[in-house]
Motif scaffolding. Structure first.
Motif, PDB file in Angstrom:
ATOM      1  N   UNK A   1      16.197 -15.505 -16.059  1.00 44.63           N
ATOM      2  CA  UNK A   1      15.716 -14.356 -15.293  1.00 44.63           C
ATOM      3  C   UNK A   1      16.873 -13.418 -14.954  1.00 44.63           C
ATOM      4  N   UNK A   2      18.007 -13.980 -14.538  1.00 48.53           N
ATOM      5  CA  UNK A   2      19.166 -13.137 -14.224  1.00 48.53           C
ATOM      6  C   UNK A   2      19.575 -12.310 -15.428  1.00 48.53           C
ATOM      7  N   UNK A   3      19.594 -12.922 -16.602  1.00 50.88           N
ATOM      8  CA  UNK A   3      20.016 -12.204 -17.804  1.00 50.88           C
ATOM      9  C   UNK A   3      19.021 -11.103 -18.171  1.00 50.88           C
ATOM     10  N   UNK A   4      17.736 -11.401 -18.064  1.00 45.42           N
ATOM     11  CA  UNK A   4      16.732 -10.391 -18.392  1.00 45.42           C
ATOM     12  C   UNK A   4      16.792  -9.216 -17.422  1.00 45.42           C
ATOM     13  N   UNK A   5      16.884  -9.509 -16.131  1.00 43.92           N
ATOM     14  CA  UNK A   5      16.926  -8.428 -15.142  1.00 43.92           C
ATOM     15  C   UNK A   5      18.171  -7.573 -15.318  1.00 43.92           C
ATOM     16  N   UNK A   6      19.302  -8.208 -15.623  1.00 43.84           N
ATOM     17  CA  UNK A   6      20.531  -7.441 -15.853  1.00 43.84           C
ATOM     18  C   UNK A   6      20.392  -6.570 -17.091  1.00 43.84           C
ATOM     19  N   UNK A   7      19.763  -7.098 -18.116  1.00 46.31           N
ATOM     20  CA  UNK A   7      19.606  -6.353 -19.364  1.00 46.31           C
ATOM     21  C   UNK A   7      18.796  -5.065 -19.155  1.00 46.31           C
ATOM     22  N   UNK A   8      17.779  -5.144 -18.302  1.00 48.40           N
ATOM     23  CA  UNK A   8      16.915  -3.985 -18.072  1.00 48.40           C
ATOM     24  C   UNK A   8      17.275  -3.207 -16.807  1.00 48.40           C
TER      25      UNK A   8
END
Length: 591
Positions: free
Chosen positions: A289-296
């Motif tokens: 989740x952290x990686x996805x939120x950072x990506x977007x």
């Protein structure tokens, strides 16, 4: 080393500079409802890397592996990933930049080396057994047609090719129905495995997704015994007596009893949501989740996403529902102020929770109330059931609620692996329970018209004693929200909704809720056909002082001039009620 180029551009998000990602130069599409692994590559979808599932599956070898997880937690996508990795003729570029590609030796040994039979049974449904068995024929027939090259295979004799033709021949009476006999259908996966092994000289990998759906549908439609027999024989031939099988993976929501469809299968390894092994490969971990939120560029929303969609416990890992996270991120990208919604809960009829409430005794009501109020309950959980078992007892319903994701939990008794502490995982499921409890209470109370009419008649009559007594009875019959962690306005909303539902049973009354009257919004205003008006203000007495809360309610009615609207409509008489609640106690005061 991972080479630069298309592969990294498609897959390895962590290698992209944060400035490039946040600037929007690379914008992956969010994979809402995408279950085909190849599409993530070809259509440039965001992918949370679960490819080390392949490595763990090979290291922890099992001839037949069953994974049970709730719906919308990535089972079908993982099955598609396995197919793409192992299947002969696969495109190796699909895995470039992904974690599994770093294990060169494993990829060299296993990638693209096996014939793979992959089917999903989610579409095996019908109003009767014939329709459902025809749907199963369609699934098997369509899967078999992928291997039409077998008709030209020099490794197969004419008898073998005739056996294959039986799998793909279409009924001349219907272009949509395969003609295979019952005997051929039962042996179909075994036959196809043998033919593919003869052609390739290698044993097959068999993937069966949503294996339990046909049993669920059959149980609901009334042909359960026939479907159990069919599935038992089909899987028995494919998994138990199949010398051409390298290994098999099955997925489903429930671990269906071994005595039901896995009779005699002694090589089955079952991995449920309580098992630590494979716990991070279904659903999103915190790191995902952290990686996805950072990506977007959505990291500021992490707290809301955690509160609403996290909280599942798989083995030793806390897990988010990926369906929820992806859908909410999609809406946040369009409108950053979008509040969280129920996504997962709205993809099913939620009949299990309704079934629990319909059959609830007082103990069960108390347990549901404890869950709604942020508490935990302790239950014996059966990890292996038949669908018929679900109806046998309320205890089995708790087991299914746990297995299917409505509740989460963990072992609490080292001496007994079946004893679990259970709780509601997050805000989404809490809201689902809240809404279903509200609907259930409305149906229960409205079924007793004599009682509800007597209760409502006490309001225009000014019968405070009857209102208070009967409202107290309703509170004891209901399931309330009283936890201190719940905001006061949410508690008031619960009591408001309960009372409003009771009063709206009077079809000739004009009942308005939270409508602007005077200088503010009254909780409930009522006008009867004989022009009697009622203003009702509700308060939650957080300190337990019901009398004080009632007085505050009446003062608010006067100060905010809530009665002005009723006066303008020509109401002859106006009665003002202050009603206070604390847990399951209430007080009613009239002015």
């Amino acid at each position: 080393m991972i080479t630069k180029g298309v592969e990294v551009r498609f897959w390895n998000y962590s290698m992209l500079p944060m400035t490039e990602r946040s600037a929007g130069k690379v914008r992956k599409k969010l994979p809402i409802g995408i279950e085909n692994f190849e599409e993530f590559f070809s259509e440039d979808f965001y992918y949370a890397d679960k490819t080390l599932f392949i490595k763990e599956l090979l290291q922890n070898w099992g001839k037949v592996n069953l994974f049970t997880r709730p719906r919308r937690f990535g089972k079908s996508l993982n099955m598609s990933m396995l197919k793409c990795f192992f299947e002969t003729g696969t495109n190796p570029a699909l895995f470039d930049g992904l974690k599994i590609a770093q294990d060169k030796e494993l990829c060299e040994k296993y990638m693209g080396k096996f014939p793979v039979i992959s089917i999903s049974l989610k579409s095996v449904d019908g109003l009767n057994f014939k329709a459902a068995s025809d749907a199963l024929r369609t699934v098997i027939g369509n899967a078999s047609k992928r291997f039409r090259f077998l008709l030209e295979s020099p490794s197969l004799n004419e008898k073998d090719k005739t056996s294959y033709e039986r799998l793909i021949n279409v009924d001349s009476r219907s272009d949509a129905s395969y003609a295979m006999s019952d005997a051929t259908l039962i042996d179909s996966l075994n036959i196809l495995s043998q033919l593919l092994t003869q052609h390739y000289g290698r044993k097959v990998i068999l993937l069966i997704d949503e294996y339990d759906v046909p049993l669920d549908k059959a149980f609901l439609a009334g042909y359960y015994d026939e479907m159990v027999s069919l599935v038992r024989n089909l899987l028995g031939n494919a998994l138990k007596t199949n010398d051409s099988l390298y290994f098999a993976v099955l997925t489903g929501c429930l671990r269906v009893s071994k005595e039901s469809i896995f009779t005699g299968l002694n090589n089955l390894k079952v991995h449920t949501i309580s098992d630590a092994r494979y716990d991070e490969f279904f659903g999103f971990t915190n790191a995902d989740v952290d990686e996805m939120l950072a990506f977007y560029g959505l990291s500021p929303h992490k707290g809301v996403i955690r509160d609403w969609y996290d909280g599942y416990r798989f083995g030793d890992t806390d897990v988010y529902c990926p369906w929820d996270v992806i859908n909410y991120c999609d809406e946040l990208l369009a409108a950053p102020s979008t509040p969280p919604k129920n996504y997962w809960a709205n993809t099913s009829g939620n009949s299990l929770v309704c079934r629990l409430l319909e059959r609830a005794d007082q103990t069960t009501k108390d347990e549901v109330e404890e869950l709604l109020n942020g508490g935990k309950i302790t239950k014996r959980i059966s990890q292996e059931l038949t669908y018929r078992d679900i109806e046998d007892s309320l205890e089995n319903v708790w087991s299914v609620l746990y297995a299917t994701g409505y509740l989460t939990g963990r072992h609490v008794d080292q001496a007994d692996a079946d004893i679990f502490s259970l709780w509601i995982p997050n805000g989404e499921i809490h809201k689902l329970f809240y809404e279903l409890v509200k609907d259930w209470f409305r149906e229960v109370t409205h079924s007793d018209t004599e009682r509800i009419n007597r209760f409502c008649a006490a309001f225009p009559a000014g019968d405070v004693a009857t209102i208070q007594e009967m409202l107290g009875d309703y509170l004891w019959d209901s399931i309330s929200v009283r936890d201190t962690a719940v905001r006061r306005n949410m508690k008031e909303n619960f009591y408001h909704g309960m009372l409003l539902g009771l009063l709206q049973s009077q079809g000739r009354w004009l009942v308005k809720s939270n409508r602007e009257t005077g200088e503010g919004y009254s909780d409930i205003s009522i006008q009867t056909p004989d022009r009697i008006g009622m203003i009702i203000e509700l308060k939650y007495a957080a300190d337990g002082n019901l009398e004080k809360a009632c007085d505050e309610a009446l003062v608010q009615i006067e100060e905010k001039k809530y009665a002005e609207g009723l006066k303008r409509r020509g109401t002859k008489k106006i009665i003002k009620y202050g009603i206070a609640f604390y847990e399951k106690e209430c007080m009613v005061v009239m002015a």
